[in-house]
Design an enzyme around this catalytic site. Structure first.
Site, PDB file in Angstrom:
ATOM      1  N   GLN A  42       0.798  -1.214   0.000  1.00  0.00           N
ATOM      2  CA  GLN A  42       0.000   0.000   0.000  1.00  0.00           C
ATOM      3  C   GLN A  42       0.839   1.276   0.000  1.00  0.00           C
ATOM      4  O   GLN A  42       0.342   2.335  -0.392  1.00  0.00           O
ATOM      5  CB  GLN A  42      -0.934   0.006   1.214  1.00  0.00           C
ATOM      6  CG  GLN A  42      -2.014  -1.061   1.148  1.00  0.00           C
ATOM      7  CD  GLN A  42      -2.911  -1.031   2.364  1.00  0.00           C
ATOM      8  OE1 GLN A  42      -2.578  -1.584   3.404  1.00  0.00           O
ATOM      9  NE2 GLN A  42      -4.046  -0.375   2.239  1.00  0.00           N
TER      10      GLN A  42
ATOM     11  N   ARG B 240       4.109  -0.008  13.169  1.00  0.00           N
ATOM     12  CA  ARG B 240       3.840  -1.315  12.585  1.00  0.00           C
ATOM     13  C   ARG B 240       3.894  -1.207  11.062  1.00  0.00           C
ATOM     14  O   ARG B 240       3.150  -0.431  10.460  1.00  0.00           O
ATOM     15  CB  ARG B 240       2.459  -1.820  13.014  1.00  0.00           C
ATOM     16  CG  ARG B 240       2.175  -3.207  12.456  1.00  0.00           C
ATOM     17  CD  ARG B 240       0.730  -3.628  12.590  1.00  0.00           C
ATOM     18  NE  ARG B 240       0.512  -4.765  11.705  1.00  0.00           N
ATOM     19  CZ  ARG B 240      -0.655  -5.151  11.226  1.00  0.00           C
ATOM     20  NH1 ARG B 240      -1.748  -4.488  11.534  1.00  0.00           N
ATOM     21  NH2 ARG B 240      -0.744  -6.192  10.420  1.00  0.00           N
TER      22      ARG B 240
ATOM     23  N   HIS C 220       1.614  -9.362   4.855  1.00  0.00           N
ATOM     24  CA  HIS C 220       0.424  -8.515   4.744  1.00  0.00           C
ATOM     25  C   HIS C 220      -0.059  -8.568   3.295  1.00  0.00           C
ATOM     26  O   HIS C 220      -0.156  -7.558   2.616  1.00  0.00           O
ATOM     27  CB  HIS C 220       0.733  -7.084   5.184  1.00  0.00           C
ATOM     28  CG  HIS C 220      -0.476  -6.301   5.577  1.00  0.00           C
ATOM     29  ND1 HIS C 220      -0.555  -5.546   6.722  1.00  0.00           N
ATOM     30  CD2 HIS C 220      -1.682  -6.151   4.975  1.00  0.00           C
ATOM     31  CE1 HIS C 220      -1.725  -4.967   6.813  1.00  0.00           C
ATOM     32  NE2 HIS C 220      -2.437  -5.312   5.749  1.00  0.00           N
TER      33      HIS C 220
ATOM     34  N   ASN D 100      -1.118 -11.124   8.753  1.00  0.00           N
ATOM     35  CA  ASN D 100      -2.162 -10.134   9.003  1.00  0.00           C
ATOM     36  C   ASN D 100      -3.492 -10.600   8.417  1.00  0.00           C
ATOM     37  O   ASN D 100      -3.583 -10.922   7.230  1.00  0.00           O
ATOM     38  CB  ASN D 100      -1.784  -8.788   8.375  1.00  0.00           C
ATOM     39  CG  ASN D 100      -2.884  -7.747   8.554  1.00  0.00           C
ATOM     40  OD1 ASN D 100      -3.044  -7.181   9.625  1.00  0.00           O
ATOM     41  ND2 ASN D 100      -3.664  -7.512   7.502  1.00  0.00           N
ATOM     42  N   GLU D 101      -4.517 -10.629   9.264  1.00  0.00           N
ATOM     43  CA  GLU D 101      -5.892 -10.904   8.855  1.00  0.00           C
ATOM     44  C   GLU D 101      -6.023 -12.116   7.934  1.00  0.00           C
ATOM     45  O   GLU D 101      -6.375 -12.002   6.748  1.00  0.00           O
ATOM     46  CB  GLU D 101      -6.502  -9.667   8.182  1.00  0.00           C
ATOM     47  CG  GLU D 101      -6.600  -8.474   9.106  1.00  0.00           C
ATOM     48  CD  GLU D 101      -7.330  -7.285   8.514  1.00  0.00           C
ATOM     49  OE1 GLU D 101      -7.597  -6.329   9.255  1.00  0.00           O
ATOM     50  OE2 GLU D 101      -7.645  -7.322   7.296  1.00  0.00           O
TER      51      GLU D 101
ATOM     52  N   ASN E 265      -7.375  -6.639  14.971  1.00  0.00           N
ATOM     53  CA  ASN E 265      -7.813  -5.529  14.122  1.00  0.00           C
ATOM     54  C   ASN E 265      -9.334  -5.416  14.196  1.00  0.00           C
ATOM     55  O   ASN E 265     -10.042  -6.415  14.014  1.00  0.00           O
ATOM     56  CB  ASN E 265      -7.423  -5.760  12.658  1.00  0.00           C
ATOM     57  CG  ASN E 265      -5.927  -5.746  12.441  1.00  0.00           C
ATOM     58  OD1 ASN E 265      -5.152  -5.468  13.350  1.00  0.00           O
ATOM     59  ND2 ASN E 265      -5.509  -6.058  11.227  1.00  0.00           N
TER      60      ASN E 265
ATOM     61  N   TYR F  54     -12.825  -2.590  13.340  1.00  0.00           N
ATOM     62  CA  TYR F  54     -13.295  -1.339  12.759  1.00  0.00           C
ATOM     63  C   TYR F  54     -14.766  -1.040  13.046  1.00  0.00           C
ATOM     64  O   TYR F  54     -15.126   0.104  13.283  1.00  0.00           O
ATOM     65  CB  TYR F  54     -13.098  -1.342  11.240  1.00  0.00           C
ATOM     66  CG  TYR F  54     -11.648  -1.282  10.814  1.00  0.00           C
ATOM     67  CD1 TYR F  54     -11.036  -0.058  10.563  1.00  0.00           C
ATOM     68  CD2 TYR F  54     -10.891  -2.440  10.680  1.00  0.00           C
ATOM     69  CE1 TYR F  54      -9.700   0.009  10.184  1.00  0.00           C
ATOM     70  CE2 TYR F  54      -9.556  -2.379  10.298  1.00  0.00           C
ATOM     71  CZ  TYR F  54      -8.959  -1.159  10.053  1.00  0.00           C
ATOM     72  OH  TYR F  54      -7.647  -1.098   9.692  1.00  0.00           O
TER      73      TYR F  54
ATOM     74  N   GLU G  61      -4.820  -2.687  14.490  1.00  0.00           N
ATOM     75  CA  GLU G  61      -5.422  -1.771  13.504  1.00  0.00           C
ATOM     76  C   GLU G  61      -6.755  -1.268  14.038  1.00  0.00           C
ATOM     77  O   GLU G  61      -7.529  -2.030  14.619  1.00  0.00           O
ATOM     78  CB  GLU G  61      -5.686  -2.442  12.150  1.00  0.00           C
ATOM     79  CG  GLU G  61      -4.486  -2.639  11.266  1.00  0.00           C
ATOM     80  CD  GLU G  61      -4.858  -3.240   9.916  1.00  0.00           C
ATOM     81  OE1 GLU G  61      -6.006  -3.023   9.457  1.00  0.00           O
ATOM     82  OE2 GLU G  61      -4.015  -3.932   9.318  1.00  0.00           O
TER      83      GLU G  61
ATOM     84  N   TRP H 190      -4.908   2.886  12.235  1.00  0.00           N
ATOM     85  CA  TRP H 190      -4.778   2.636  10.795  1.00  0.00           C
ATOM     86  C   TRP H 190      -5.332   3.863  10.074  1.00  0.00           C
ATOM     87  O   TRP H 190      -6.496   4.163  10.226  1.00  0.00           O
ATOM     88  CB  TRP H 190      -5.550   1.382  10.377  1.00  0.00           C
ATOM     89  CG  TRP H 190      -5.383   1.134   8.905  1.00  0.00           C
ATOM     90  CD1 TRP H 190      -6.173   1.583   7.888  1.00  0.00           C
ATOM     91  CD2 TRP H 190      -4.307   0.406   8.299  1.00  0.00           C
ATOM     92  NE1 TRP H 190      -5.673   1.189   6.685  1.00  0.00           N
ATOM     93  CE2 TRP H 190      -4.529   0.470   6.900  1.00  0.00           C
ATOM     94  CE3 TRP H 190      -3.183  -0.273   8.775  1.00  0.00           C
ATOM     95  CZ2 TRP H 190      -3.670  -0.135   5.991  1.00  0.00           C
ATOM     96  CZ3 TRP H 190      -2.339  -0.871   7.866  1.00  0.00           C
ATOM     97  CH2 TRP H 190      -2.585  -0.801   6.490  1.00  0.00           C
TER      98      TRP H 190
ATOM     99  N   GLU I 223      -5.839   1.696  -1.044  1.00  0.00           N
ATOM    100  CA  GLU I 223      -6.722   0.902  -0.189  1.00  0.00           C
ATOM    101  C   GLU I 223      -7.224  -0.322  -0.964  1.00  0.00           C
ATOM    102  O   GLU I 223      -8.414  -0.482  -1.264  1.00  0.00           O
ATOM    103  CB  GLU I 223      -7.889   1.768   0.312  1.00  0.00           C
ATOM    104  CG  GLU I 223      -8.796   1.095   1.321  1.00  0.00           C
ATOM    105  CD  GLU I 223      -8.072   0.463   2.488  1.00  0.00           C
ATOM    106  OE1 GLU I 223      -8.532  -0.580   2.953  1.00  0.00           O
ATOM    107  OE2 GLU I 223      -7.036   1.011   2.943  1.00  0.00           O
ATOM    108  N   TRP I 224      -6.248  -1.171  -1.331  1.00  0.00           N
ATOM    109  CA  TRP I 224      -6.523  -2.431  -1.989  1.00  0.00           C
ATOM    110  C   TRP I 224      -7.432  -2.256  -3.216  1.00  0.00           C
ATOM    111  O   TRP I 224      -7.136  -1.437  -4.072  1.00  0.00           O
ATOM    112  CB  TRP I 224      -7.069  -3.443  -0.976  1.00  0.00           C
ATOM    113  CG  TRP I 224      -6.158  -3.591   0.225  1.00  0.00           C
ATOM    114  CD1 TRP I 224      -6.417  -3.226   1.510  1.00  0.00           C
ATOM    115  CD2 TRP I 224      -4.800  -4.076   0.223  1.00  0.00           C
ATOM    116  NE1 TRP I 224      -5.318  -3.465   2.315  1.00  0.00           N
ATOM    117  CE2 TRP I 224      -4.320  -3.995   1.556  1.00  0.00           C
ATOM    118  CE3 TRP I 224      -3.941  -4.589  -0.758  1.00  0.00           C
ATOM    119  CZ2 TRP I 224      -3.035  -4.399   1.932  1.00  0.00           C
ATOM    120  CZ3 TRP I 224      -2.661  -4.999  -0.388  1.00  0.00           C
ATOM    121  CH2 TRP I 224      -2.227  -4.900   0.935  1.00  0.00           C
TER     122      TRP I 224
END
Length: 608
Positions: A73, A130, A175, A219-220, A362, A364, A429, A473, A480-481
């Site tokens: 990213q 991170r 990631h 990650n995730e 993480n 949100y 995150e 984050w 953003e992907w």
């Protein structure tokens, strides 16, 4: 209650209670609005719930304050100095995969801007940073057959600059940017990747571990398994086997994580004295209808199938009984010879269980859940058997899936505490996005951080959740992907029309750095020195004149801020109403003086 609605008959219902007109007994059933109105009457208005009131207090003295990024990213330099291709390089270069055909070829150019990135980290006053390592930058073909020293040198340079600034590096090994060379031979579906990931981790520990004390393996994994290999909306973009492939990929991710953890534990921990874990992401889920048990059950499945999918094996040794039972029964009912969920061997269970030093988490947002019967379909969503929506009263963001719901943060932290034996938790995150016109006065982000971090403080002080750190984050607006550069999560704005890609602080930088300086939320009446206005000499930019009034950066609590804003808004309404009335009176008088008063005056009044 619903009744005979004149010309609409019984088709339109205005009632607080539903009336079944097909039943001769005409039973009355309270709607959600009836319960809501009852609470208003009971409370004689709208008192602020205790859960929404700001709590004053501090986190532990050694609390970790961090901010996060990911290699694809931000780094750019996609073919620089011998870097290999990643699955995200290929995905982003495939037409229609990423919004506006954006790519990470340049991204934030962090590969060439170590000094600039460290400077804004110092401006934030974080204690940790991170970031992730690009596997193909270090190992172009994914294996240790060829080590790209130039790629490793970039990370040496970054780590050294961080340590010189008294910022501890927190490194994520994976990631999402898998070497394309490994994807070409099956990627995470091919179980040989377990040893390849172990070897990659071994190399990084050996080269950087003497400088780095904080590690994340993967990650995730939920997003890797289900978004990348089920829905196909992230790299590698596979969607044609949604009933089996996500579970196979998840199985290998868990085994790869365990091998990397054991390499560190057995070979490097004694000398390097660091900590290492996996980072798991999850929404919190509430029942759509709090008066239906089936909605509570659906809400539980949301968390079990997201957070529990990976946390149960790491903390308990195997998948949860809910997942195993549901997937096995649905697989057998469809005529399959066995469950689509792979089974761990007794040796694998022993190998995976306990591979954590902390719970990397993480989070949100929150969703509202209700049961959905997908009949005989065989895929993750059908196995979960849930539909989700958001409460329309929750504030929006720049991402369709992200609604502001701070209460869910505290609830899911308590779930982790109860379900997994109160492990040490580091939030790895948490943040919010915006899209559209650029506004450095990012009121919504300051509001989000203040509310969510205060819920974190409540979990720590009031509930006894073992919280050791928080990571925002993200550091700066980046790719953003699959939504490209359209969704911006950054504390710092990046102007992509400027080839120098300068990092420009948004107002939320001042808010977040203030929380860090205060190590939480001291009582405004305490006179704590961290609440003093930011001086001109400070490296943190002061809040500008058009900044939001009432956030912590201005020394006011959120409740005081909301009161002040509501009062200002009310006065504004009164002023506007007075001006409108004056205008109407003037126009009416003018018409009367000309003796031309007629029905037009009525139209004029309606216009106003």
């Amino acid at each position: 209650m619903d009744s005979f609605e004149w010309l609409n008959g019984y088709k339109v219902g205005f009632g607080l209670h539903h009336v079944d007109f097909t039943n001769p007994n005409r039973p009355r059933t309270p709607k959600y609005s009836a319960h809501f109105y009852y609470n208003i009457i009971r409370d004689n208005g709208f008192p602020l719930p205790d859960d929404e009131k700001m709590l004053s207090g501090h986190f532990r003295d050694d609390f970790i304050w961090s901010v996060a990024t990911a290699s694809y990213q931000i780094e750019g330099g996609w073919r620089a100095d011998g870097k290999g291709l990643s699955i995200w390089d290929k995905f982003a270069h495939t037409p229609l995969r990423v919004f506006n055909d954006d790519t990470g070829d340049i991204a934030c150019d962090s590969y060439n801007k170590v000094e600039e990135d460290v400077a804004i980290l110092k401006q934030l006053k974080v204690t940790h940073y991170r970031f992730s390592i690009s596997w193909p930058r270090v190992l172009p073909d994914g294996t240790t057959n060829h080590i790209n020293e130039a790629g490793l040198n970039y990370y040496h340079k970054l780590v050294d600059a961080l340590l010189a600034a008294n910022i501890q590096p927190h490194i994520t090994l994976y990631h999402w940017d898998l070497p394309q060379a490994l994807q070409d031979i099956g990627g995470w579906e091919n179980d040989t990747i377990v040893t390849k990931f172990r070897d990659y981790a071994d190399l990084i520990f050996s080269r950087l571990g003497h400088k780095v004390k904080f590690w994340i393996t993967i990650n995730e994994p939920y997003n890797v398994a289900n978004i990348g290999h089920g829905y196909g909306t992230a790299a590698p973009g596979i969607s044609f086997r949604p009933g089996t492939l996500p579970y196979i990929v998840a199985h290998n991710l868990l085994k790869a994580h365990a091998e990397a953890w054991h390499v560190y534990n057995d070979k490097y921990r004694a000398e390097q004295k660091g900590i290492i874990s996996i980072t798991i992401n999850s929404d919190w889920s509430e029942p759509r209808n709090p008066y239906k048990q089936e909605d509570y059950d659906a809400a539980r499945r949301v968390v079990e199938f997201q957070l529990g999918w990976f946390a149960h094996p790491v903390y308990n040794g195997d998948y949860s009984e809910i997942m195993k039972t549901i997937i096995r029964e649905r697989s057998l009912a469809a005529g399959l010879p066995k469950s689509r969920l792979p089974e761990f061997t007794p040796e694998e269970i022993k190998r995976i269980k306990g591979t954590y030093d902390y719970f990397g988490f993480n989070h949100y947002t929150t969703v509202l859940a209700f049961p959905v019967d997908y009949k005989n379909l065989q895929h993750y969503d059908a196995d979960r058997g849930v539909g989700t929506i958001a409460d329309r009263t929750w504030l929006d963001s720049g991402s369709a899936w992200l609604k502001v719901s701070p209460f869910g943060f505290r609830k899911i932290l308590n779930f982790i505490k109860e379900e997994y034996g109160n492990p040490t938790i580091i939030i790895t995150e948490n943040g919010i996005s915006e899209r559209g016109a650029v506004d450095l006065n990012d009121v919504h982000r300051s509001y989000y951080y203040e509310k969510y971090i205060n819920q974190l403080l409540k979990a720590y002080l009031l509930d006894g959740v073992d919280i050791h750190g928080y990571t925002a984050w993200t550091l700066m607006d980046n790719l953003e992907w699959a939504t490209g550069f359209s969704e911006r999560f950054g504390l710092f704005y990046l102007n992509h029309s400027d080839p120098d890609l300068p990092r420009v602080a948004k107002n939320s930088v001042s808010l977040y750095s203030k929380i860090i300086a205060c190590n939480g939320f001291p009582d405004p009446a305490s006179g704590h020195e961290c609440l003093n206005p930011v001086t001109e000499e400070s490296t943190v930019p002061p809040i500008t004149d058009n900044a939001p009034v009432g956030f912590l950066g201005m020394g006011l609590s959120a409740a005081d801020a909301e009161t002040a804003l509501n009062t200002t808004f009310a006065l504004l309404i009164v002023a506007v109403f007075g001006a409108v009335c004056t205008s109407v009176g003037f126009l009416m008088a003018k018409k009367q003086s000309k003796k031309r008063q007629n029905v037009d005056s009525i139209k004029l009044e309606k216009t106003f």
